[in-house]
Write a protein that holds these residues in place. Structure first.
Motif, PDB file in Angstrom:
ATOM      1  N   LEU A 156      36.735 -42.166  63.741  1.00 12.69           N
ATOM      2  CA  LEU A 156      38.048 -41.625  63.370  1.00 12.69           C
ATOM      3  C   LEU A 156      37.935 -40.128  63.105  1.00 12.69           C
ATOM      4  O   LEU A 156      36.938 -39.674  62.530  1.00 12.69           O
ATOM      5  CB  LEU A 156      38.566 -42.303  62.103  1.00 12.69           C
ATOM      6  N   TYR A 192      30.323 -41.345  56.961  1.00 22.58           N
ATOM      7  CA  TYR A 192      30.965 -40.029  57.022  1.00 22.58           C
ATOM      8  C   TYR A 192      30.136 -39.093  57.904  1.00 22.58           C
ATOM      9  O   TYR A 192      28.945 -38.907  57.665  1.00 22.58           O
ATOM     10  CB  TYR A 192      31.127 -39.471  55.608  1.00 22.58           C
ATOM     11  N   HIS A 253      42.048 -50.080  50.078  1.00 20.75           N
ATOM     12  CA  HIS A 253      41.434 -48.747  50.170  1.00 20.75           C
ATOM     13  C   HIS A 253      42.191 -47.889  51.183  1.00 20.75           C
ATOM     14  O   HIS A 253      42.882 -48.410  52.047  1.00 20.75           O
ATOM     15  CB  HIS A 253      39.968 -48.863  50.591  1.00 20.75           C
ATOM     16  N   SER A 255      42.349 -43.569  53.065  1.00 21.42           N
ATOM     17  CA  SER A 255      41.735 -42.247  53.213  1.00 21.42           C
ATOM     18  C   SER A 255      42.775 -41.193  52.861  1.00 21.42           C
ATOM     19  O   SER A 255      43.846 -41.127  53.465  1.00 21.42           O
ATOM     20  CB  SER A 255      41.253 -42.053  54.653  1.00 21.42           C
TER      21      SER A 255
HETATM   22  O1  PD2 Z   1      37.956 -43.038  57.169  1.00 21.23           O
HETATM   23  C1  PD2 Z   1      38.170 -43.594  56.098  1.00 21.23           C
HETATM   24  O2  PD2 Z   1      37.926 -43.065  54.983  1.00 21.23           O
HETATM   25  C2  PD2 Z   1      38.775 -44.945  56.124  1.00 21.23           C
HETATM   26  C3  PD2 Z   1      39.531 -45.349  55.050  1.00 21.23           C
HETATM   27  C4  PD2 Z   1      40.071 -46.609  55.095  1.00 21.23           C
HETATM   28  C5  PD2 Z   1      38.564 -45.823  57.182  1.00 21.23           C
HETATM   29  C6  PD2 Z   1      39.113 -47.071  57.111  1.00 21.23           C
HETATM   30  N1  PD2 Z   1      39.856 -47.476  56.088  1.00 21.23           N
HETATM   31  C7  PD2 Z   1      38.888 -48.087  58.177  1.00 21.23           C
HETATM   32  O3  PD2 Z   1      38.392 -47.692  59.244  1.00 21.23           O
HETATM   33  O4  PD2 Z   1      39.189 -49.277  57.945  1.00 21.23           O
END
Ligand code: PD2
Ligand code: ZN
Length: 294
Positions: A156, A192, A253, A255
């Motif tokens: 991502l 990360y 959760h 981001s």
């Molecule tokens: O990139 C992130 O911090 C994050 C946060 C929540 C990624 C995901 N979910 C995920 O890929 O499920």
């Protein structure tokens, strides 16, 4: 229960390659693995003779683990699990195929653009190449969840202002949580690949705020919440299911928006059963009603 379906993992180098072999010849890999110690040859005992992952030589990770939250949710930081080279490789490799991330529409089951997740993303097939296979082997060695229970890596990219609103990684429906599809997602490893200068924290809105939380240290979205700051090479491991196999609502959760800099992360979703389709959702053969989809 979930664990019963898992016939065993492969954390070590050189176990029986169910397909094309990558890296060292089996004999050499076995010798080297023995010398290095750690899991060594063959992974967990229950895994002997199982097919699946190509044989690769990899350095077992032996870094520091910090408890982010011991319970509600269960989340741990693994420091320096990826090398500089691995971070750079995943970033470079993803560059050409990044697309706006979608979420699955609960009505139609199709992936749609969304305000919930504004990042761009891409997927790699499991064992896509030697480097990725090595990373997957390393992850299995740390989590002790077999490689074949994991979906292909998702990369991502979050530019300034981009975020992923709070969600659960487990499936809300029973179709995608059934054994034929690999069962529920039991855990997630969020790696990360960069260190954004500001923002981009991963937060657990239902988690307990640590006593030493200083709002001044966190971006607006992470203030007053349980969270971690993304740091290149580190990874957060958290569980979406409780030890009894129930969905854990505390695993909610998200981001936070990146405020300054750029955030790249790599997600490994791990299931309770072998996940034969890799990546799970890319085939579009199944249309899960989940909020974590490509
Ligand atoms: O990139 C992130 O911090 C994050 C946060 C929540 C990624 C995901 N979910 C995920 O890929 O499920
Ligand atoms: Zn998620």
């Amino acid at each position: 229960g979930g664990a019963g379906g898992r016939a065993g993992g492969r954390a070590g180098a050189g176990a029986d390659a169910g397909g094309g072999s990558v890296g060292l010849p089996k004999k050499v890999a076995r010798k080297k693995a023995k010398k290095k110690g750690g899991w060594g040859f063959g992974g967990r005992p229950s895994d002997q003779g199982s097919a699946g992952a190509p044989a690769v030589e990899f350095e077992p990770w032996s870094g520091a683990i910090e408890v982010v939250s011991a319970w509600n949710p269960r989340a741990y930081m693994l420091r320096n699990i990826l090398t500089e080279e691995e971070c750079d490789y995943l970033i470079a490799k993803s560059e050409k195929s990044l697309r706006a991330s979608g979420v699955v529409d609960n009505e139609t089951g199709l992936s749609t653009m969304s305000k919930v997740r504004t990042s761009e993303g891409t997927f790699f097939n499991r064992h896509h190449d030697e480097m990725i296979t090595r990373i997957e082997a390393k992850i299995a060695g740390v989590t002790m969840i077999p490689e074949r229970d994991g979906e292909g890596l998702q990369i991502l990219r979050y530019k300034i202002g981009q975020k992923y609103d709070a969600h659960h990684d487990y499936f809300h429906d029973n179709v995608n949580g059934d054994a034929a599809h690999g069962g529920q997602r039991v855990a997630t490893l969020l790696m990360y690949l960069t260190t954004p200068e500001e923002g981009g924290e991963t937060i657990f809105p239902n988690g307990e705020v640590p006593a030493d939380h200083n709002p001044a240290d966190w971006s607006e979205c992470a203030k007053g919440k349980l969270g971690v700051k993304p740091r290149r090479g580190d990874a957060m491991l958290f569980y979406s299911l409780t030890p009894s196999g129930e969905k854990d609502p505390f695993s909610l959760h998200g981001s936070c928006p990146v405020v300054k800099g750029i955030k790249y992360s790599a997600t490994r979703w791990m299931h309770v059963h072998p996940c034969m389709v890799a990546p799970l959702l890319l085939t579009r053969k199944i249309t899960p009603a989940t909020d974590a989809a490509p």
